[in-house]
Design a protein around this motif. Sequence first.
Motif, PDB file in Angstrom:
ATOM      1  N   VAL A  96       4.312   3.232   7.807  1.00 35.68           N
ATOM      2  CA  VAL A  96       3.726   3.693   6.536  1.00 35.68           C
ATOM      3  C   VAL A  96       3.616   5.209   6.393  1.00 35.68           C
ATOM      4  O   VAL A  96       3.366   5.704   5.295  1.00 35.68           O
ATOM      5  CB  VAL A  96       2.315   3.088   6.318  1.00 35.68           C
ATOM      6  CG1 VAL A  96       2.359   1.577   6.335  1.00 35.68           C
ATOM      7  CG2 VAL A  96       1.310   3.621   7.338  1.00 35.68           C
ATOM      8  N   SER A  97       3.827   5.965   7.457  1.00 31.89           N
ATOM      9  CA  SER A  97       3.389   7.361   7.467  1.00 31.89           C
ATOM     10  C   SER A  97       4.471   8.373   7.107  1.00 31.89           C
ATOM     11  O   SER A  97       5.628   8.217   7.482  1.00 31.89           O
ATOM     12  CB  SER A  97       2.845   7.723   8.861  1.00 31.89           C
ATOM     13  OG  SER A  97       1.867   6.805   9.289  1.00 31.89           O
ATOM     14  N   ASP A  98       4.046   9.437   6.421  1.00 32.12           N
ATOM     15  CA  ASP A  98       4.851  10.653   6.335  1.00 32.12           C
ATOM     16  C   ASP A  98       4.651  11.478   7.599  1.00 32.12           C
ATOM     17  O   ASP A  98       5.589  12.066   8.132  1.00 32.12           O
ATOM     18  CB  ASP A  98       4.444  11.483   5.117  1.00 32.12           C
ATOM     19  CG  ASP A  98       4.768  10.779   3.808  1.00 32.12           C
ATOM     20  OD1 ASP A  98       5.954  10.479   3.581  1.00 32.12           O
ATOM     21  OD2 ASP A  98       3.831  10.530   3.031  1.00 32.12           O
ATOM     22  N   GLN A  99       3.395  11.541   8.042  1.00 33.03           N
ATOM     23  CA  GLN A  99       3.038  12.240   9.271  1.00 33.03           C
ATOM     24  C   GLN A  99       2.071  11.371  10.056  1.00 33.03           C
ATOM     25  O   GLN A  99       1.317  10.578   9.475  1.00 33.03           O
ATOM     26  CB  GLN A  99       2.373  13.585   8.966  1.00 33.03           C
ATOM     27  CG  GLN A  99       3.266  14.636   8.344  1.00 33.03           C
ATOM     28  CD  GLN A  99       3.776  15.635   9.364  1.00 33.03           C
ATOM     29  OE1 GLN A  99       3.076  16.067  10.271  1.00 33.03           O
ATOM     30  NE2 GLN A  99       5.040  16.005   9.219  1.00 33.03           N
ATOM     31  N   ILE A 100       2.095  11.534  11.381  1.00 34.69           N
ATOM     32  CA  ILE A 100       1.149  10.841  12.251  1.00 34.69           C
ATOM     33  C   ILE A 100       0.406  11.881  13.081  1.00 34.69           C
ATOM     34  O   ILE A 100       1.026  12.794  13.631  1.00 34.69           O
ATOM     35  CB  ILE A 100       1.852   9.834  13.187  1.00 34.69           C
ATOM     36  CG1 ILE A 100       2.564   8.747  12.386  1.00 34.69           C
ATOM     37  CG2 ILE A 100       0.849   9.200  14.153  1.00 34.69           C
ATOM     38  CD1 ILE A 100       3.413   7.811  13.241  1.00 34.69           C
ATOM     39  N   ILE A 101      -0.906  11.739  13.146  1.00 36.16           N
ATOM     40  CA  ILE A 101      -1.721  12.547  14.045  1.00 36.16           C
ATOM     41  C   ILE A 101      -2.194  11.627  15.162  1.00 36.16           C
ATOM     42  O   ILE A 101      -2.999  10.716  14.921  1.00 36.16           O
ATOM     43  CB  ILE A 101      -2.918  13.178  13.319  1.00 36.16           C
ATOM     44  CG1 ILE A 101      -2.441  14.149  12.236  1.00 36.16           C
ATOM     45  CG2 ILE A 101      -3.839  13.894  14.301  1.00 36.16           C
ATOM     46  CD1 ILE A 101      -3.559  14.702  11.360  1.00 36.16           C
ATOM     47  N   VAL A 102      -1.661  11.828  16.363  1.00 33.52           N
ATOM     48  CA  VAL A 102      -2.071  11.019  17.511  1.00 33.52           C
ATOM     49  C   VAL A 102      -3.274  11.684  18.147  1.00 33.52           C
ATOM     50  O   VAL A 102      -3.242  12.880  18.473  1.00 33.52           O
ATOM     51  CB  VAL A 102      -0.937  10.892  18.543  1.00 33.52           C
ATOM     52  CG1 VAL A 102      -1.390  10.023  19.725  1.00 33.52           C
ATOM     53  CG2 VAL A 102       0.309  10.282  17.906  1.00 33.52           C
ATOM     54  N   MET A 103      -4.359  10.919  18.331  1.00 30.51           N
ATOM     55  CA  MET A 103      -5.587  11.453  18.909  1.00 30.51           C
ATOM     56  C   MET A 103      -5.843  10.839  20.276  1.00 30.51           C
ATOM     57  O   MET A 103      -5.550   9.657  20.514  1.00 30.51           O
ATOM     58  CB  MET A 103      -6.769  11.220  17.971  1.00 30.51           C
ATOM     59  CG  MET A 103      -6.622  11.897  16.615  1.00 30.51           C
ATOM     60  SD  MET A 103      -8.152  11.901  15.632  1.00 30.51           S
ATOM     61  CE  MET A 103      -9.177  13.026  16.582  1.00 30.51           C
ATOM     62  N   ILE A 119       0.840  -1.201   0.000  1.00 31.06           N
ATOM     63  CA  ILE A 119       0.000   0.000   0.000  1.00 31.06           C
ATOM     64  C   ILE A 119       0.872   1.246   0.000  1.00 31.06           C
ATOM     65  O   ILE A 119       0.631   2.208  -0.740  1.00 31.06           O
ATOM     66  CB  ILE A 119      -0.950  -0.010   1.223  1.00 31.06           C
ATOM     67  CG1 ILE A 119      -2.026  -1.086   1.043  1.00 31.06           C
ATOM     68  CG2 ILE A 119      -1.599   1.359   1.410  1.00 31.06           C
ATOM     69  CD1 ILE A 119      -2.925  -1.268   2.251  1.00 31.06           C
ATOM     70  N   ARG A 120       1.902   1.240   0.827  1.00 30.35           N
ATOM     71  CA  ARG A 120       2.798   2.403   0.903  1.00 30.35           C
ATOM     72  C   ARG A 120       3.525   2.632  -0.426  1.00 30.35           C
ATOM     73  O   ARG A 120       3.647   3.769  -0.889  1.00 30.35           O
ATOM     74  CB  ARG A 120       3.814   2.172   2.023  1.00 30.35           C
ATOM     75  CG  ARG A 120       4.864   3.283   2.175  1.00 30.35           C
ATOM     76  CD  ARG A 120       4.240   4.621   2.477  1.00 30.35           C
ATOM     77  NE  ARG A 120       5.233   5.567   2.995  1.00 30.35           N
ATOM     78  CZ  ARG A 120       5.110   6.881   2.956  1.00 30.35           C
ATOM     79  NH1 ARG A 120       4.018   7.427   2.413  1.00 30.35           N
ATOM     80  NH2 ARG A 120       6.039   7.664   3.457  1.00 30.35           N
TER      81      ARG A 120
END
Length: 358
Positions: free
Chosen positions: A206-213, A182-183
């Motif tokens: 897999v991420s360029d950026q991560i948003i931790v919620m 997928i990446r």
Amino acid sequence: MSTATTQGALVFERVTKQYGKVVAVNDVSFSIPQGTLVTLLGPSGCGKTSTLRLIAGLEHVSQGRIFIAGQDVTQQSAIERNVSMVFQSYALFPHMTVLENVAYGLEVGGARKADAREQALEGLRLVGLTDYGPRLPSELSGGQQQRVAVARALVLKPQVLLLDEPLSNLDTKLRRRVREEIREIQQRLQLTAVYVTHDQEEALAVSDQIIVMNNQRIAQQGTPRELFDTPADEFVADFICDANRVSGEILGQVAAGKADCRVGGLAVQLANPRAYRGEIRIAVRPDAVNLTPANSQHILVGQVRHAAFLGTEMQYAVESPLGELFVRQTDVQQPLAVGSSVGIGFADHGVCIVGGQA
């Protein structure tokens, strides 16, 4: 039009979603650049899936605005937005062939049957399933079914590709392979993608950026390395890397952004960009705790309460004056015995201040 629309392919401006008195997403703002994969990461109930559904138009905002490619889509329905979603359950039609499944969205959208078939074949080629068109979904493995779901989303040429826990039904080894695929496709096609998971390793991979919620808000946003090396608070430190959270004290500033600290009698020098003073909270990654057989030279001594062999590493639970510590060590040839006393030290990496008084 807001200037925020020029800042990314997908922009949230102070978005809130409420169901009666229940808040599912609370005043969330972010901007996702074109061609990047951003992961929404967090525990169950944190708001990440609700955020994804708001992007898709499957839910409508209570407050705030959403922009896709500079266009305000806040009031648009799901069918009016140029987004595609890959679901956790794959959602393939069991009575249709693989090729028919991939072509379905194109035909519903008004494409000629021949054109839809040609684009569907190209979609299968992208995911490495060129020869699988005549098969039924039941004749495929779980990983192959997931790739069909990805192909079905890709052929619609979405402005934003949404992936909702896409690998949760796969075993560990297959999950790793499919996430790499997928990446690779996302990077090759320069897709803007939003990926939802509760799996920290998957997000880091897999991420360029991560948003931790957390608690329906954004706890921290950054690159995988930024979140891993410099978590903003105790929650992020614990969620991203299972960090041990301990108390310490700042003895004094060494230089700009650096401080001499004491942790359980140990003297350590730590980055202090927020200029904390006095008592502080410190996150110590499991791999940053050094354990050795105890001797009289050790300032900090603990006792091994549990040991587990995981092939490439040992995991320990160590009772210490700082509380119970979770420790990972790569020395599997000479493991520490349960009940043994150990000296405790910290590595030069993986230790950071995550709270205190500024």
